[in-house]
Design an enzyme around this catalytic site. Structure first.
Site, mmCIF file in Angstrom:
data_model
loop_
_atom_site.group_PDB
_atom_site.id
_atom_site.type_symbol
_atom_site.label_atom_id
_atom_site.label_comp_id
_atom_site.label_asym_id
_atom_site.label_seq_id
_atom_site.Cartn_x
_atom_site.Cartn_y
_atom_site.Cartn_z
ATOM 1 N N HIS A 78 0.837 -1.195 0.000
ATOM 2 C CA HIS A 78 0.000 0.000 0.000
ATOM 3 C C HIS A 78 0.880 1.257 0.000
ATOM 4 O O HIS A 78 1.303 1.718 1.068
ATOM 5 C CB HIS A 78 -0.914 0.005 1.223
ATOM 6 C CG HIS A 78 -1.887 -1.136 1.259
ATOM 7 N ND1 HIS A 78 -1.494 -2.421 1.538
ATOM 8 C CD2 HIS A 78 -3.230 -1.169 1.050
ATOM 9 C CE1 HIS A 78 -2.554 -3.219 1.496
ATOM 10 N NE2 HIS A 78 -3.617 -2.483 1.195
ATOM 11 N N GLU B 222 -8.677 7.489 6.956
ATOM 12 C CA GLU B 222 -10.136 7.578 6.814
ATOM 13 C C GLU B 222 -10.813 6.307 7.333
ATOM 14 O O GLU B 222 -11.824 6.366 8.024
ATOM 15 C CB GLU B 222 -10.503 7.784 5.340
ATOM 16 C CG GLU B 222 -9.660 8.775 4.583
ATOM 17 C CD GLU B 222 -9.859 10.212 5.028
ATOM 18 O OE1 GLU B 222 -9.056 11.069 4.661
ATOM 19 O OE2 GLU B 222 -10.839 10.483 5.772
ATOM 20 N N GLU C 62 -18.357 -3.012 23.903
ATOM 21 C CA GLU C 62 -17.673 -4.296 24.015
ATOM 22 C C GLU C 62 -16.418 -4.398 23.154
ATOM 23 O O GLU C 62 -15.361 -4.852 23.613
ATOM 24 C CB GLU C 62 -18.640 -5.445 23.657
ATOM 25 C CG GLU C 62 -19.679 -5.749 24.727
ATOM 26 C CD GLU C 62 -20.917 -4.875 24.581
ATOM 27 O OE1 GLU C 62 -21.844 -5.033 25.397
ATOM 28 O OE2 GLU C 62 -20.953 -4.033 23.653
#
Length: 441
Positions: A28, A157, A408
């Protein structure tokens, strides 16, 4: 700050990242190309760290929550002097590599946690900041502050779209974790295109509503990043989100588009990016000499910072031998008190949760570093710790019972961050039906 040197570091991060990804034909490039400046400023000017000792107890922590951009982290770890070699970077994403596709805790020197699933990294950073505040309250004295560091994270993002980050950041604001500083790589691009497709809320207002300080600036102004961080540190009762406008894949031909997020640039793309950056187009894995020189000049000050802490720690230890013994027990998970086991008989009529609560409280008396709680279920889960300082809060950092609220997933990530920080043994609890909410962590 030597901005010329910082620019050389950022350029070298881009050089190493694009070449490693191109060689692997996988990875990436968007994040390391787009956010190189914040890494350069952070490791060169902001972090309290010593690359020669990545386990220094009072180091600042950095979590790359956008873990898919791992070459950003590997590049700056190499340049700043951690045990990440150029050969390691050249073997990015290969079997057995010291630089796997996503940062892996325990594999690569300087990596604080395993990051990849978006939102979980920054949630673990919340746990690290919580741990720092708890240990500081327990061990610092009027004469000596031996726990006094910051936790930083870089989010993209995707991290801010995932629900777990919302849960954790809401908790961080409520708990007023002022030593948590998060940088937002604000490029407004995700895999499917512009984030406008699915992501339209006002992030600044959302984080202000969480109880955070929000600051804004540019990714490409190193002095501004440093100034904003200094301002963030002055806000002691709120975590800070620093929103940095950026361009995904900066310098690449397809910069600013989704195409540069998660695929190698291609030979021509790499050549064009190098030309844009002023790098030799026919040479791979170029590191500008100024980048190495800059961090070589920092070695003495990095080491001096740790040495100063060691002297402080030694003085504190001599003045507080009981606290030192407790510190050693906390960081080795040893007993801090002799407490007999809880015993039950086959004829006892007791709910298993009640029995569990008794055992938990026995363990909390035996191990001073045991801390935790449940997701708004302290009563039903029987997780309140008796005689252990009460409820942890901004007004009571020594409390060992944590109220996570109905969060949770964040609860599990926060506990992971606390454990990775060191010194604490966290637990969390909920009803079994909610267990799958915790499973991703």
């Amino acid at each position: 700050m030597n901005e010329k040197a910082i620019t050389a570091v950022a350029t070298s991060i881009r050089s190493l990242s694009m070449d490693a990804i191109q060689k692997a034909n996988s990875g990436h490039p968007g994040t390391p190309l787009g956010a190189a400046e914040v890494a350069a400023v952070l490791y060169g000017e902001i972090l309290k760290h010593n690359p020669a000792d990545s386990k220094w107890a009072d180091r600042d922590r950095f979590v790359l929550s956008a873990g898919h951009g791992s070459m950003l982290l590997y590049s700056i770890l190499h340049l700043s002097g951690y045990k990440v070699t150029l050969d390691d970077i050249k073997s990015f994403r290969q079997v057995g590599s010291n630089c796997p596709g996503h940062p892996e805790y325990g594999m690569t020197d300087g990596v604080e946690c395993t990051a990849g699933p978006l939102g979980q990294g920054v949630s673990m950073a919340v746990g690290m900041a919580l741990a720092e505040s708890m240990l500081a309250a327990r061990f610092n004295t009027a004469n000596h502050k031996i726990v006094n560091h910051y936790t930083y994270s870089l989010v993209g993002e995707g991290c801010l779209e995932e629900g777990v980050s919302s849960e954790a950041c809401s908790l961080a604001g409520t708990l007023k974790l002022g030593k948590l500083i998060v940088f937002y790589d604000e490029n407004r691009i995700s895999i499917d295109g512009s984030t406008d497709i699915t992501f339209s809320e006002d992030i600044a207002k959302r984080y202000e509503a969480y109880g955070w300080q929000v600051l804004k600036g540019s990714m490409y102004k190193p002095a501004e990043i440093l100034k904003l961080t200094e301002k963030a540190k002055k806000c002691t009762d709120k975590p800070t989100l620093i929103m940095l406008k950026s361009v995904i894949g900066y310098s690449a031909p397809k910069a600013g588009t989704a195409d540069v997020h998660g695929a190698a640039l291609g030979a021509e793309g790499v050549k064009a990016a190098k030309k844009f950056l002023g790098l030799p187009e026919d040479k791979d894995f170029t590191v500008l000499p100024e980048a190495y020189e800059y961090f070589n000049s920092k070695k003495a000050s990095f080491a001096a910072a740790e040495e100063a802490w060691n002297e402080e720690f030694d003085a504190w230890s001599k003045e507080n031998p009981k606290l030192r013994a407790e510190w050693d027990a906390y960081f080795s998970d040893s007993e801090t008190a002799e407490v007999p086991d809880v015993e039950f008989s086959a004829t006892d009529k007791m709910a298993t949760r009640a029995a569990g609560g008794k055992v938990l409280n026995m363990m909390a008396q035996r191990y001073g570093n045991l801390t935790g709680g449940s997701a708004d279920l302290a009563g039903p889960n029987k997780t309140e710790l008796k005689d252990c300082g009460g409820i942890y809060s901004p007004a009571n950092r020594t409390g060992r019972t944590i109220e996570f609220g109905i969060r949770e997933f964040a609860m599990s990530a926060v506990c992971s961050g606390m454990r990775l920080h060191g010194g604490l043994r966290p637990f969390c609890a909920t009803f079994l039906v909610f267990a799958d909410y915790l499973r991703p962590q």
